[in-house]
Design a protein around this motif. Structure first.
Motif, PDB file in Angstrom:
ATOM      1  N   GLY A  13     -59.757 -38.263  65.126  1.00  0.00           N
ATOM      2  CA  GLY A  13     -60.593 -37.082  65.770  1.00  0.00           C
ATOM      3  C   GLY A  13     -59.446 -35.814  66.355  1.00  0.00           C
ATOM      4  N   LEU A  14     -58.192 -35.586  66.054  1.00  0.00           N
ATOM      5  CA  LEU A  14     -57.079 -34.614  67.051  1.00  0.00           C
ATOM      6  C   LEU A  14     -56.613 -34.027  66.222  1.00  0.00           C
ATOM      7  CD1 LEU A  14     -56.000 -36.452  70.260  1.00  0.00           C
ATOM      8  CD2 LEU A  14     -58.198 -35.132  70.436  1.00  0.00           C
ATOM      9  N   GLU A  15     -56.392 -32.527  65.611  1.00  0.00           N
ATOM     10  CA  GLU A  15     -55.700 -31.930  65.039  1.00  0.00           C
ATOM     11  C   GLU A  15     -54.342 -31.061  65.745  1.00  0.00           C
ATOM     12  OE1 GLU A  15     -54.924 -27.729  63.260  1.00  0.00           O
ATOM     13  OE2 GLU A  15     -56.664 -29.235  62.255  1.00  0.00           O
ATOM     14  N   VAL A  16     -53.175 -32.300  66.230  1.00  0.00           N
ATOM     15  CA  VAL A  16     -52.142 -32.169  67.249  1.00  0.00           C
ATOM     16  C   VAL A  16     -50.998 -31.056  67.127  1.00  0.00           C
ATOM     17  CG1 VAL A  16     -50.847 -32.553  68.734  1.00  0.00           C
ATOM     18  CG2 VAL A  16     -53.107 -34.089  68.417  1.00  0.00           C
ATOM     19  N   HIS A  17     -51.005 -30.259  67.049  1.00  0.00           N
ATOM     20  CA  HIS A  17     -49.387 -28.840  66.522  1.00  0.00           C
ATOM     21  C   HIS A  17     -48.460 -28.811  68.027  1.00  0.00           C
ATOM     22  CE1 HIS A  17     -51.889 -27.553  63.095  1.00  0.00           C
ATOM     23  NE2 HIS A  17     -52.550 -27.338  64.151  1.00  0.00           N
ATOM     24  N   LEU A  18     -46.931 -29.155  67.651  1.00  0.00           N
ATOM     25  CA  LEU A  18     -46.965 -29.719  68.627  1.00  0.00           C
ATOM     26  C   LEU A  18     -45.577 -28.376  68.892  1.00  0.00           C
ATOM     27  CD1 LEU A  18     -44.786 -30.431  71.449  1.00  0.00           C
ATOM     28  CD2 LEU A  18     -43.804 -32.303  69.690  1.00  0.00           C
ATOM     29  N   VAL A  72     -44.907 -36.943  64.967  1.00  0.00           N
ATOM     30  CA  VAL A  72     -44.984 -36.670  62.888  1.00  0.00           C
ATOM     31  C   VAL A  72     -45.344 -37.885  62.323  1.00  0.00           C
ATOM     32  CG1 VAL A  72     -43.959 -35.296  61.727  1.00  0.00           C
ATOM     33  CG2 VAL A  72     -43.595 -34.611  63.399  1.00  0.00           C
ATOM     34  N   GLU A  73     -44.875 -38.410  63.003  1.00  0.00           N
ATOM     35  CA  GLU A  73     -45.105 -39.825  62.125  1.00  0.00           C
ATOM     36  C   GLU A  73     -46.633 -40.637  61.793  1.00  0.00           C
ATOM     37  OE1 GLU A  73     -42.249 -42.797  63.046  1.00  0.00           O
ATOM     38  OE2 GLU A  73     -40.522 -41.910  61.379  1.00  0.00           O
ATOM     39  N   ASN A  74     -47.123 -40.164  63.035  1.00  0.00           N
ATOM     40  CA  ASN A  74     -48.616 -40.223  63.881  1.00  0.00           C
ATOM     41  C   ASN A  74     -49.124 -39.068  63.310  1.00  0.00           C
ATOM     42  OD1 ASN A  74     -48.335 -43.725  63.991  1.00  0.00           O
ATOM     43  ND2 ASN A  74     -46.383 -42.869  65.461  1.00  0.00           N
ATOM     44  N   GLY A  75     -48.718 -38.092  62.879  1.00  0.00           N
ATOM     45  CA  GLY A  75     -49.605 -36.881  62.583  1.00  0.00           C
ATOM     46  C   GLY A  75     -49.799 -36.041  62.459  1.00  0.00           C
ATOM     47  N   VAL A  76     -48.652 -35.908  64.321  1.00  0.00           N
ATOM     48  CA  VAL A  76     -48.565 -34.564  65.201  1.00  0.00           C
ATOM     49  C   VAL A  76     -48.078 -34.294  63.905  1.00  0.00           C
ATOM     50  CG1 VAL A  76     -47.761 -33.410  66.431  1.00  0.00           C
ATOM     51  CG2 VAL A  76     -48.869 -35.600  66.738  1.00  0.00           C
ATOM     52  N   PHE A 133     -45.559 -30.877  63.728  1.00  0.00           N
ATOM     53  CA  PHE A 133     -44.200 -30.177  64.581  1.00  0.00           C
ATOM     54  C   PHE A 133     -44.326 -28.367  63.800  1.00  0.00           C
ATOM     55  CE2 PHE A 133     -39.405 -30.037  65.087  1.00  0.00           C
ATOM     56  CZ  PHE A 133     -39.982 -29.311  66.630  1.00  0.00           C
ATOM     57  N   HIS A 134     -44.081 -27.621  64.525  1.00  0.00           N
ATOM     58  CA  HIS A 134     -43.293 -26.387  64.494  1.00  0.00           C
ATOM     59  C   HIS A 134     -42.905 -25.708  64.994  1.00  0.00           C
ATOM     60  CE1 HIS A 134     -47.566 -25.530  63.308  1.00  0.00           C
ATOM     61  NE2 HIS A 134     -48.153 -26.308  64.143  1.00  0.00           N
ATOM     62  N   PRO A 135     -41.502 -26.179  64.773  1.00  0.00           N
ATOM     63  CA  PRO A 135     -39.656 -25.337  65.143  1.00  0.00           C
ATOM     64  C   PRO A 135     -40.184 -24.017  64.703  1.00  0.00           C
ATOM     65  CG  PRO A 135     -39.073 -26.573  63.590  1.00  0.00           C
ATOM     66  CD  PRO A 135     -40.671 -26.786  63.591  1.00  0.00           C
ATOM     67  N   GLU A 136     -38.839 -23.308  65.963  1.00  0.00           N
ATOM     68  CA  GLU A 136     -38.755 -21.732  64.704  1.00  0.00           C
ATOM     69  C   GLU A 136     -39.521 -21.045  65.234  1.00  0.00           C
ATOM     70  OE1 GLU A 136     -35.708 -20.913  62.126  1.00  0.00           O
ATOM     71  OE2 GLU A 136     -35.010 -23.223  61.479  1.00  0.00           O
ATOM     72  N   MET A 138     -39.765 -35.208  59.727  1.00  0.00           N
ATOM     73  CA  MET A 138     -39.801 -34.517  60.809  1.00  0.00           C
ATOM     74  C   MET A 138     -40.935 -32.874  60.836  1.00  0.00           C
ATOM     75  SD  MET A 138     -38.723 -35.122  64.224  1.00  0.00           S
ATOM     76  CE  MET A 138     -38.214 -32.959  64.965  1.00  0.00           C
ATOM     77  N   GLY A 139     -40.477 -32.357  59.544  1.00  0.00           N
ATOM     78  CA  GLY A 139     -41.158 -31.006  59.832  1.00  0.00           C
ATOM     79  C   GLY A 139     -39.502 -29.448  60.173  1.00  0.00           C
ATOM     80  N   VAL A 140     -38.495 -30.080  60.132  1.00  0.00           N
ATOM     81  CA  VAL A 140     -37.085 -28.883  60.777  1.00  0.00           C
ATOM     82  C   VAL A 140     -36.682 -28.012  60.087  1.00  0.00           C
ATOM     83  CG1 VAL A 140     -35.537 -29.048  61.306  1.00  0.00           C
ATOM     84  CG2 VAL A 140     -36.407 -30.961  63.020  1.00  0.00           C
ATOM     85  N   LYS A 141     -36.996 -26.848  60.324  1.00  0.00           N
ATOM     86  CA  LYS A 141     -36.662 -26.147  58.630  1.00  0.00           C
ATOM     87  C   LYS A 141     -35.117 -26.077  58.779  1.00  0.00           C
ATOM     88  CE  LYS A 141     -41.186 -23.990  60.088  1.00  0.00           C
ATOM     89  NZ  LYS A 141     -41.209 -22.387  60.769  1.00  0.00           N
ATOM     90  N   THR A 142     -34.516 -25.686  60.049  1.00  0.00           N
ATOM     91  CA  THR A 142     -32.812 -25.720  59.784  1.00  0.00           C
ATOM     92  C   THR A 142     -32.347 -27.189  60.477  1.00  0.00           C
ATOM     93  OG1 THR A 142     -33.192 -23.109  60.483  1.00  0.00           O
ATOM     94  CG2 THR A 142     -31.425 -24.596  60.496  1.00  0.00           C
TER      95      THR A 142
END
Length: 499
Positions: free
Chosen positions: A26-31, A164-168, A170-173, A429-433
Motif C-alpha cells: 500500500g505504499l509508493e516509495v520514492h528515494l 529497489v528490488e522490493n519496489g522502491v 530510485f531517483h538519482p541525479e 537499480m535505476g542508476v542513470k550514469t
C-alpha cells in the motif's frame, strides 16, 4: 489508494528508511538523491565502525543512546542479508593515564544504563592480551565486545539496491528545489526532473537537511559540517591492531581511532574540526589535521606502519546539529513532513534503528498511516564476489563466462565478470550514469595499493563498452567529473567519438 512517500537523501539513513518501508504493502516509495548514485555524500567517508552504544548519555541524548544500541544489534543481521563485508573485533577505549580511568568508569556506567552487553574495565595486562599492539604504558581500558567494523561505502548502495528490488523507485541525479505545501499539508517535491507527488516527505539530506527543512517552512536549525581527516595504509603494512582502539573521548569527539579495516589495511583518524556552515563540500586534508592524527595514534599503539606505506589520506564530513541532538520529528504543520536531520555519529550504527523508529513512531504512530507487511518481501541482496567462491565454483563460472577469469583490479582481486555484474545491477537499480565511483563503492576497486593507477582505465573501458558511451565521457562521480581530460582518444587506438 497508495500512500506516497518521498525520501530525500540516499545516504545510509535515507536508504535504511527506504528498505524498511519496502516491507509494506500500500505504499509508493520514492528515494531521491541529487548525486549520480546512492552513498556519495556523508556515507562514503567515515571510520566504518559499528559502535556498541556506550558513549551516549541517555539522560542528555535518550534517543541517540537507545537507537545506537538497537542499531548495533540490527547490523549483525543486515550485513549478512545484504552481503556487506563486516567483522566484530570489539573495541578498547584506552585510558592512557591513571586519571583517564575515571573517564572510562563513566562510560562503563553509561554502558550499563544503555544495556550494552559485556562492557567491562580491563587492567593493563588484559589490555595487552586483548591488543598486543596497544601502548604498553597505558593504565587500562574499557572493553566493549559488540563493536564492529563494516564496509561503510558499500552500505548505502546495498540498502538502496535491496529497497529497489522490493519496489522502491530510485531517483538519482535529482535535485530537490522545493517542497509543495497546500493548506498545511505536504503535496510533493519539486525537482530538476519534475514534480514528484507525495503525501509524506522524509528529509534525510545529511549536510543539506537544514536547507530542505527550510523549504517546508521549518527553519529553526542549522547543520554545520564537522571534518574528520584520516590515513589509510597498504593492506599488507604492519604492525596492525586486532581490535578497534581509541582514546577516552572528549566533549567534541570520540577520539582518534586505530583500526584494521575490512581489507586489512590500518586506518587512523579522524580529527574533529568544525567548519563554517557554507563549507559543506570541503573535503580537503590539511597538514595540521594529519599531523594531529599521527601524533594521537602514536600514543594509542606502540607501533604504526611507516608513513611510506600510506596509500591514501582523505577527509569526511559529518552533519553537526545544534547541541548535538538528532532532529527526528514529524510535524503537524506542514502535516506529512518528517525531519531526520543532524544525524551525526553514531548515525551509521543507528541507521537501521532510526529507520524502524521513523516508520513505527512517526509514520504509523503520529501520522496514523496503517501499514501491512507484504507476504513476500526479500531481505537478501543478490550479490557475490568471484574471489570468495570455492575453487571448483570459480572454475565452473569461468567456463560459463571467461570474463570471470580476467582480473581487472589486482589489489582487490576483482574480475571483469564482477565489474560487468555490478554495472548491470546498477542499471536495474535505476542508476542513470554508471560512474567509476559507483563501481568503487560496490567493490573496493581503485582503493588498494595502486589507488587505481593500474585498473582505473580498464574499468572505464568496461563502463564505456557496457553503456555505449565514449571512454572520455566516463565520469568519476557524475557530470563535471569526466575521467578523460583533453585528447585521450589515443587510448582507443583509432576509435573516434561518433557524436
Amino acid at each position: 489508494m497508495k500512500t506516497r512517500i518521498a525520501i530525500i537523501g540516499a545516504g545510509v539513513v535515507g536508504a535504511s528508511i527506504a528498505r524498511v518501508l519496502s516491507q509494506y504493502d500500500g505504499l509508493e516509495v520514492h528515494l531521491i538523491e541529487r548525486n549520480a548514485d546512492a552513498g556519495m555524500g556523508v556515507s562514503k567517508a567515515n571510520t566504518g565502525i559499528i559502535h556498541p552504544g556506550h558513549e551516549d548519555d541517555p539522560g542528555k541524548y535518550p534517543l541517540r543512546a537507545k537507537l545506537c544500541v538497537q542499531g548495533n544489534r540490527l547490523w549483525y543481521q543486515w550485513t549478512k542479508e545484504l552481503r556487506i563485508p563486516a567483522k566484530w573485533p570489539g573495541e578498547l577505549m584506552v585510558a592512557l593515564e591513571e586519571e583517564d580511568l575515571k573517564v572510562a568508569e563513566y562510560y562503563l556506567e553509561l554502558a550499563q544504563r544503555n544495556g550494552v552487553p559485556g562492557v567491562r574495565l580491563v587492567e593493563r595486562g588484559e589490555l595487552l592480551r586483548l591488543e598486543p599492539n596497544a601502548n604498553p604504558n597505558a593504565a587500562g581500558a574499557l572493553w566493549a565486545p559488540t563493536a564492529g567494523v563494516m564496509s561503510s561505502p558499500m552500505a548505502a548502495v546495498a540498502l538502496t539496491e535491496n529497497a529497489v528490488e522490493n519496489g522502491v523507485k530510485f531517483h538519482p541525479e535529482t535535485e530537490v528545489r522545493g517542497i509543495k505545501v497546500e493548506k498545511g499539508e505536504v503535496k510533493g517535491v519539486e525537482t530538476n526532473g519534475g514534480f514528484i507527488e507525495a503525501d509524506i516527505v522524509i528529509n534525510a539530506a545529511g549536510l543539506y537537511a537544514d536547507r530542505i527543512s527550510a523549504m517546508a517552512g521549518i527553519d529553526h536549525f542549522t547543520i554545520r559540517p564537522r571534518k574528520g581527516e584520516y590515513y589509510i595504509f597498504d593492506d599488507d603494512a604492519g604492525p596492525k591492531v586486532r581490535r578497534i582502539v581509541h582514546q577516552t573521548p572528549t566533549p567534541t569527539t570520540k577520539g582518534v581511532y586505530v583500526i584494521t579495516e575490512m581489507n586489512d589495511g590500518v586506518m587512523i583518524g579522524p580529527t574533529a574540526e568544525d567548519l563554517p556552515k557554507d563549507a559543506k563540500d570541503d573535503t580537503s586534508t590539511t597538514r595540521e589535521g594529519l599531523e594531529f592524527v599521527w601524533k594521537m595514534a602514536k600514543k594509542l599503539v606502540k607501533g604504526l606502519p611507516p608513513k611510506n606505506r600510506v596509500i591514501r589520506t582523505f577527509a569526511g564530513l559529518r552533519p553537526e546539529p545544534p547541541d548535538g541532538r538528532w532532529i527526528i520529528e514529524a510535524y503537524d504543520d506542514p502535516w506529512g513532513f518528517i525531519n531526520v536531520a543532524g544525524i551525526r555519529s553514531p548515525g551509521l550504527t543507528a541507521a537501521p534503528a532510526i529507520a524502524h523508529y521513523v516508520v513505527r513512531e512517526l509514520i504509523q504512530g503520529k501520522l496514523e498511516v496503517k501499514l501491512t507487511k507484504k507476504s513476500h518481501w526479500n531481505p537478501y541482496r543478490n550479490a557475490f564476489w568471484f574471489k570468495a567462491l570455492p575453487r571448483e565454483k570459480q572454475a565452473e563460472l569461468i567456463k560459463r563466462n571467461p570474463a570471470y577469469g580476467r582480473v581487472i583490479c589486482m589489489c582487490r582481486t576483482i574480475t571483469e565478470g564482477d565489474i560487468v555484474d555490478i554495472i548491470h545491477r546498477m542499471k536495474r537499480m535505476g542508476v542513470k550514469t554508471i560512474t567509476l565511483d559507483g563501481v568503487k563503492l560496490r567493490s573496493g576497486v581503485m582503493s588498494g595499493t595502486c589507488q587505481g593507477s593500474y585498473c582505473r582505465v580498464r574499468i572505464a573501458n568496461i563502463i564505456a563498452r557496457e553503456t555505449g558511451i565514449p571512454l572520455w565521457k566516463v565520469t568519476l562521480k557524475g557530470e563535471g567529473t569526466e575521467y578523460g581530460i583533453g585528447d585521450i582518444k589515443v587510448l582507443l587506438r583509432g576509435e573516434r567519438d561518433e557524436e
